[in-house]
Scaffold this motif. Sequence first.
Motif, PDB file in Angstrom:
ATOM      1  N   ALA A   1      -6.904  20.408  -4.086  1.00 53.11           N
ATOM      2  CA  ALA A   1      -8.248  20.735  -4.567  1.00 53.11           C
ATOM      3  C   ALA A   1      -8.130  21.705  -5.728  1.00 53.11           C
ATOM      4  CB  ALA A   1      -9.095  21.362  -3.447  1.00 53.11           C
ATOM      5  N   GLY A   2      -8.810  21.407  -6.822  1.00 45.97           N
ATOM      6  CA  GLY A   2      -8.744  22.262  -7.992  1.00 45.97           C
ATOM      7  C   GLY A   2      -9.603  23.508  -7.852  1.00 45.97           C
ATOM      8  N   ILE A   3      -9.113  24.619  -8.385  1.00 43.88           N
ATOM      9  CA  ILE A   3      -9.887  25.862  -8.498  1.00 43.88           C
ATOM     10  C   ILE A   3     -10.539  25.869  -9.881  1.00 43.88           C
ATOM     11  CG2 ILE A   3      -9.793  28.386  -8.508  1.00 43.88           C
ATOM     12  CD1 ILE A   3      -8.987  27.423  -5.833  1.00 43.88           C
ATOM     13  N   ASN A   4     -11.846  26.139  -9.922  1.00 41.55           N
ATOM     14  CA  ASN A   4     -12.568  26.166 -11.191  1.00 41.55           C
ATOM     15  C   ASN A   4     -13.460  27.387 -11.270  1.00 41.55           C
ATOM     16  OD1 ASN A   4     -12.019  23.385 -12.574  1.00 41.55           O
ATOM     17  ND2 ASN A   4     -12.389  22.883 -10.429  1.00 41.55           N
ATOM     18  N   ARG A   5     -13.766  27.804 -12.489  1.00 41.58           N
ATOM     19  CA  ARG A   5     -14.629  28.985 -12.687  1.00 41.58           C
ATOM     20  C   ARG A   5     -15.941  28.886 -11.907  1.00 41.58           C
ATOM     21  NH1 ARG A   5     -12.579  33.798 -15.086  1.00 41.58           N
ATOM     22  NH2 ARG A   5     -10.906  33.155 -16.489  1.00 41.58           N
TER      23      ARG A   5
ATOM     24  N   SER B   1       1.722  12.521  -9.454  1.00 44.17           N
ATOM     25  CA  SER B   1       1.709  12.664  -8.004  1.00 44.17           C
ATOM     26  C   SER B   1       0.283  12.912  -7.535  1.00 44.17           C
ATOM     27  CB  SER B   1       2.597  13.836  -7.587  1.00 44.17           C
ATOM     28  OG  SER B   1       2.025  15.067  -8.017  1.00 44.17           O
ATOM     29  N   LEU B   2       0.077  12.775  -6.236  1.00 42.75           N
ATOM     30  CA  LEU B   2      -1.246  13.089  -5.686  1.00 42.75           C
ATOM     31  C   LEU B   2      -1.607  14.552  -5.917  1.00 42.75           C
ATOM     32  CD1 LEU B   2      -1.704  11.175  -2.308  1.00 42.75           C
ATOM     33  CD2 LEU B   2      -3.362  11.374  -4.156  1.00 42.75           C
ATOM     34  N   VAL B   3      -0.622  15.428  -5.855  1.00 44.92           N
ATOM     35  CA  VAL B   3      -0.896  16.847  -6.124  1.00 44.92           C
ATOM     36  C   VAL B   3      -1.389  17.034  -7.555  1.00 44.92           C
ATOM     37  CG1 VAL B   3       0.159  19.123  -6.413  1.00 44.92           C
ATOM     38  CG2 VAL B   3       0.647  17.773  -4.369  1.00 44.92           C
ATOM     39  N   GLU B   4      -0.670  16.484  -8.517  1.00 47.10           N
ATOM     40  CA  GLU B   4      -1.065  16.639  -9.922  1.00 47.10           C
ATOM     41  C   GLU B   4      -2.456  16.083 -10.175  1.00 47.10           C
ATOM     42  OE1 GLU B   4       3.000  16.289 -12.518  1.00 47.10           O
ATOM     43  OE2 GLU B   4       2.434  14.542 -11.323  1.00 47.10           O
ATOM     44  N   ALA B   5      -2.787  14.980  -9.532  1.00 42.56           N
ATOM     45  CA  ALA B   5      -4.085  14.345  -9.754  1.00 42.56           C
ATOM     46  C   ALA B   5      -5.251  15.229  -9.322  1.00 42.56           C
ATOM     47  CB  ALA B   5      -4.148  13.008  -9.022  1.00 42.56           C
ATOM     48  N   GLY B   6      -4.983  16.218  -8.470  1.00 38.14           N
ATOM     49  CA  GLY B   6      -6.040  17.143  -8.072  1.00 38.14           C
ATOM     50  C   GLY B   6      -6.551  17.989  -9.217  1.00 38.14           C
TER      51      GLY B   6
ATOM     52  N   PHE C   1      -1.288  26.824  -4.352  1.00 39.53           N
ATOM     53  CA  PHE C   1      -1.348  27.732  -3.211  1.00 39.53           C
ATOM     54  C   PHE C   1      -1.751  26.952  -1.973  1.00 39.53           C
ATOM     55  CE2 PHE C   1      -2.271  30.363  -6.910  1.00 39.53           C
ATOM     56  CZ  PHE C   1      -1.524  31.512  -6.687  1.00 39.53           C
ATOM     57  N   PRO C   2      -1.262  27.343  -0.803  1.00 37.04           N
ATOM     58  CA  PRO C   2      -1.776  26.748   0.427  1.00 37.04           C
ATOM     59  C   PRO C   2      -3.268  27.037   0.569  1.00 37.04           C
ATOM     60  CG  PRO C   2       0.201  28.047   0.854  1.00 37.04           C
ATOM     61  CD  PRO C   2      -0.221  28.355  -0.541  1.00 37.04           C
TER      62      PRO C   2
ATOM     63  N   ILE D   1      -5.094  25.628 -11.508  1.00 36.66           N
ATOM     64  CA  ILE D   1      -4.683  26.245 -10.256  1.00 36.66           C
ATOM     65  C   ILE D   1      -5.186  25.334  -9.146  1.00 36.66           C
ATOM     66  CG2 ILE D   1      -4.860  28.274  -8.777  1.00 36.66           C
ATOM     67  CD1 ILE D   1      -5.633  29.853 -11.358  1.00 36.66           C
ATOM     68  N   LEU D   2      -4.291  25.004  -8.207  1.00 35.89           N
ATOM     69  CA  LEU D   2      -4.643  24.059  -7.147  1.00 35.89           C
ATOM     70  C   LEU D   2      -4.421  24.679  -5.763  1.00 35.89           C
ATOM     71  CD1 LEU D   2      -2.868  20.805  -8.431  1.00 35.89           C
ATOM     72  CD2 LEU D   2      -5.247  21.508  -8.824  1.00 35.89           C
ATOM     73  N   LEU D   3      -5.255  24.245  -4.802  1.00 34.13           N
ATOM     74  CA  LEU D   3      -5.025  24.517  -3.395  1.00 34.13           C
ATOM     75  C   LEU D   3      -4.442  23.263  -2.753  1.00 34.13           C
ATOM     76  CD1 LEU D   3      -8.330  26.325  -2.313  1.00 34.13           C
ATOM     77  CD2 LEU D   3      -6.112  27.363  -2.820  1.00 34.13           C
ATOM     78  N   LEU D   4      -3.445  23.424  -1.887  1.00 35.14           N
ATOM     79  CA  LEU D   4      -2.801  22.299  -1.232  1.00 35.14           C
ATOM     80  C   LEU D   4      -3.041  22.376   0.268  1.00 35.14           C
ATOM     81  CD1 LEU D   4       0.661  22.207  -3.042  1.00 35.14           C
ATOM     82  CD2 LEU D   4      -1.531  21.227  -3.766  1.00 35.14           C
ATOM     83  N   THR D   5      -3.353  21.236   0.870  1.00 32.04           N
ATOM     84  CA  THR D   5      -3.593  21.188   2.310  1.00 32.04           C
ATOM     85  C   THR D   5      -2.322  20.931   3.102  1.00 32.04           C
ATOM     86  OG1 THR D   5      -4.012  18.804   2.311  1.00 32.04           O
ATOM     87  CG2 THR D   5      -5.901  20.271   1.918  1.00 32.04           C
ATOM     88  N   GLY D   6      -1.252  20.453   2.442  1.00 30.99           N
ATOM     89  CA  GLY D   6      -0.046  20.082   3.153  1.00 30.99           C
ATOM     90  C   GLY D   6      -0.066  18.681   3.699  1.00 30.99           C
ATOM     91  N   LYS D   7      -1.099  17.908   3.360  1.00 31.74           N
ATOM     92  CA  LYS D   7      -1.219  16.523   3.842  1.00 31.74           C
ATOM     93  C   LYS D   7      -0.262  15.612   3.087  1.00 31.74           C
ATOM     94  CE  LYS D   7      -4.682  17.429   6.645  1.00 31.74           C
ATOM     95  NZ  LYS D   7      -4.562  17.334   8.099  1.00 31.74           N
TER      96      LYS D   7
END
Length: 335
Positions: free
Chosen positions: A44-48, A120-125, A308-309, A329-335
């Motif tokens: 999930a992306g972090i945005n202003r 990757s799925l992470v980058e696509a976030g 970040f987790p 900046i992204l949040l990762l769920t670990g999925k």
Amino acid sequence: MVALPAMMRQVYFDGTGAPDVIRIGEAPVPQPGPGKVLVEVVAAGINRPDCIQRSGNYPPPAGESNIPGLEISGRVVALGEGVTTLREGDAVCALLGSGGYADYALAEAPLCLPVPRPLSLVEAGGLPETFFTVYDNVFTRGRLRPGETFLVHGGSSGIGSTAIQLAKLFGATVITTAGSPEKCAFCKTLGADLAIDYKTEDFVEAVKKFTQKKGVDVILDMVGGAYMQKNLSILAVEGRLVQIAFLQSSIVENFNFMLVMLKRLTLTGSTLRSRSLAQKAEVAEALRAKVWPLLDDGKAKPIIHATFPLEDARTAHEMMESSSHAGKILLLTGK
């Protein structure tokens, strides 16, 4: 059919204020209604706007979850009634109205786009919020054309790094401002023809010198305040100023509009979150046709600064507000 848990982790705000109001707790896994899908979130992306929501100044639109998060990537795990364009198991990234900081999130099917082949799925976030925003504001509202000169303020941000890449790929000369020599160098690696350190240089004079006093055709601005009058002074005849945020004030005293008349300027701007599904879907289709092929070919990509987790959402917000990052900046769920 994937067996779904009854509960999931979610980030929420325990009141309004600084990042210390951020908490993580449990909530029921939502069920997709008509036209929606349930996505198992990977990133999930972090945005202003998330930070502004946390401060109490940007509430979710009616009908949206109070969970923050405007963009995600992940796998479709359930389909709402009437969804025929997606299947369970599809890898997607999606623009949301809210709800991204969680293990599962609801997304409108028309706002889900496939994960580009090299990513990757992470980058696509890190794709949806910035690519929707930049394409709609720079190319639709700003009408940037090949051969024109484009200025984006804050070139090292998620929006800025996306705008530099797309403007250059679509044939524009690109100027940007950034807050350090390192960030300026970073912007040049993305395709900026001129990167101005706004802390040590007068960007108005630098732009005038670079353009031989002609000025720029389109400006994408997130600063506002004192930048407003300066932006007008460096727009070329028939130039367009597109405002998408106000890190300084949205109220400017003693603002002289005479240049708008003399140079036949256009002042416009937009917000994305509150717009209708139909309007957002139009942007999604334009991205699918004109930008996703560039991503599939590896000619453009999201720039990921840090991950970040989910439990460390507070640290991620602190980094966002420090402006120390270059890219997403992204949040990762670990999925």
